[in-house]
Write an enzyme that holds these catalytic residues in place. Structure first.
Site, PDB file in Angstrom:
ATOM      1  N   THR A 171      18.661  27.210  -6.188  1.00 49.99           N
ATOM      2  CA  THR A 171      18.038  26.290  -5.244  1.00 49.99           C
ATOM      3  C   THR A 171      18.207  26.851  -3.833  1.00 49.99           C
ATOM      4  OG1 THR A 171      20.038  24.932  -4.936  1.00 49.99           O
ATOM      5  CG2 THR A 171      18.537  24.326  -6.741  1.00 49.99           C
ATOM      6  N   GLY A 172      17.245  26.558  -2.987  1.00 56.38           N
ATOM      7  CA  GLY A 172      17.270  27.186  -1.667  1.00 56.38           C
ATOM      8  C   GLY A 172      17.171  28.694  -1.789  1.00 56.38           C
ATOM      9  N   GLY A 173      16.297  29.146  -2.670  1.00 50.02           N
ATOM     10  CA  GLY A 173      16.246  30.564  -3.016  1.00 50.02           C
ATOM     11  C   GLY A 173      15.260  31.392  -2.220  1.00 50.02           C
ATOM     12  N   TYR A 217      29.132  18.390   8.313  1.00 44.85           N
ATOM     13  CA  TYR A 217      28.844  19.494   7.395  1.00 44.85           C
ATOM     14  C   TYR A 217      30.070  19.826   6.549  1.00 44.85           C
ATOM     15  CZ  TYR A 217      27.990  24.280   5.803  1.00 44.85           C
ATOM     16  OH  TYR A 217      27.876  25.414   5.040  1.00 44.85           O
ATOM     17  N   ILE A 230      21.420  33.527   1.708  1.00 43.61           N
ATOM     18  CA  ILE A 230      22.272  33.737   0.535  1.00 43.61           C
ATOM     19  C   ILE A 230      21.500  33.457  -0.751  1.00 43.61           C
ATOM     20  CG2 ILE A 230      24.271  32.816  -0.701  1.00 43.61           C
ATOM     21  CD1 ILE A 230      25.586  32.400   2.092  1.00 43.61           C
ATOM     22  N   SER A 271      31.899  26.355   1.535  1.00 41.20           N
ATOM     23  CA  SER A 271      32.031  26.848   2.905  1.00 41.20           C
ATOM     24  C   SER A 271      33.499  26.877   3.295  1.00 41.20           C
ATOM     25  CB  SER A 271      31.259  25.960   3.882  1.00 41.20           C
ATOM     26  OG  SER A 271      31.564  26.312   5.226  1.00 41.20           O
TER      27      SER A 271
END
Length: 249
Positions: free
Chosen positions: A12-14, A153, A18, A140
């Protein structure tokens, strides 16, 4: 090469940073990679980037905070008929907002994508995950420190770190491993977008890293491939730090 030959992976978020680097590496190791993101133009460009090294790549436009979009994504994976062996729940957002300026909109946006979206990304994948699959959450180093203006965040990433421990326990009966990859400051478009002075911001971050520089997306991707493959077969519930020593020494 070939660590994931014949496997099916989802990032996801590909389409950038990253996520894109991970998709490139997973494909290079032989996986059929599904990628998802909110912007079609970026997904199309990502497919071109992944293409030369990919056995196959499929892009599906969608927002992980939208459950209907997740259903469409998993329908596409289901239609392929091979299940899912690797899930890299990478999609997340960040912005610099100090405590006194936090709004409902800021809170809801970050928790909606980073926490709610991640939870339902994994939950809705469960019927498709093959026994022995690997689930990797993007964490993170902000979880461990109190950097100014990143409180919301960091809290979202603390939540996903907690998820990985619980889910590793809940899914162990199917041999599904759940781990977190924990990047330090990494030179991505998302990092640059955090501030109006990205070069100075990156210099300040790099000065704090014992190795004296920011990470590269490809270095995080290498850790993702390790966690996705049988090379990490005795690792679950863990957090793999890829941070140049920032939170270690």
């Amino acid at each position: 090469m070939g660590l994931l030959e014949g496997r099916t992976a989802l990032v996801t978020g590909g389409s950038a940073g990253i996520g894109l680097a991970a998709a490139v590496r997973l494909a290079a190791e032989g996986a059929h990679v599904f990628i998802t993101g909110r912007r079609q133009a970026e997904l199309d460009a990502a497919v071109e980037t992944i293409g030369p090294s990919a056995t196959a790549v499929t892009a599906v436009t969608g927002d992980i905070a939208n459950l209907d979009d997740l259903d469409r994504l998993y329908e596409a994976i289901r239609d392929r008929g091979r299940g899912l062996d690797v899930l890299f729940a990478n999609a997340s957002v960040a912005s610099l907002v100090p405590l006194e300026e936090v709004t409902e909109e800021h809170f809801d946006a970050l928790f909606g994508i980073n926490v709610r979206g991640t939870l339902f990304t994994v939950q809705k994948a469960l019927p498709l995950l093959n026994d022995g699959a690997s689930v990797i959450l993007n964490g993170s180093t902000n979880v461990d420190v109190g950097d100014e203006a990143l409180g919301v965040y960091a809290a979202t990433k603390a939540a996903t770190r907690s998820f990985s421990r619980t889910w590793a326990n809940e899914l162990k009966g199917r041999g599904i491993r759940v781990n977190t990859v924990t990047p330090g400051p990494t030179d991505t478009p998302a990092l640059s977008a955090l501030t109006s002075t990205p070069d100075r911001f990156k210099e300040q971050l790099a000065a704090r890293v014992p190795l004296g520089r920011l990470g590269h997306p490809e270095e995080i991707a290498a850790a993702v491939v390790f966690l996705a493959s049988a090379q990490s077969s005795f690792i679950t519930g863990s957090s793999l730090y890829v941070d140049g020593g920032l939170n270690q020494i």
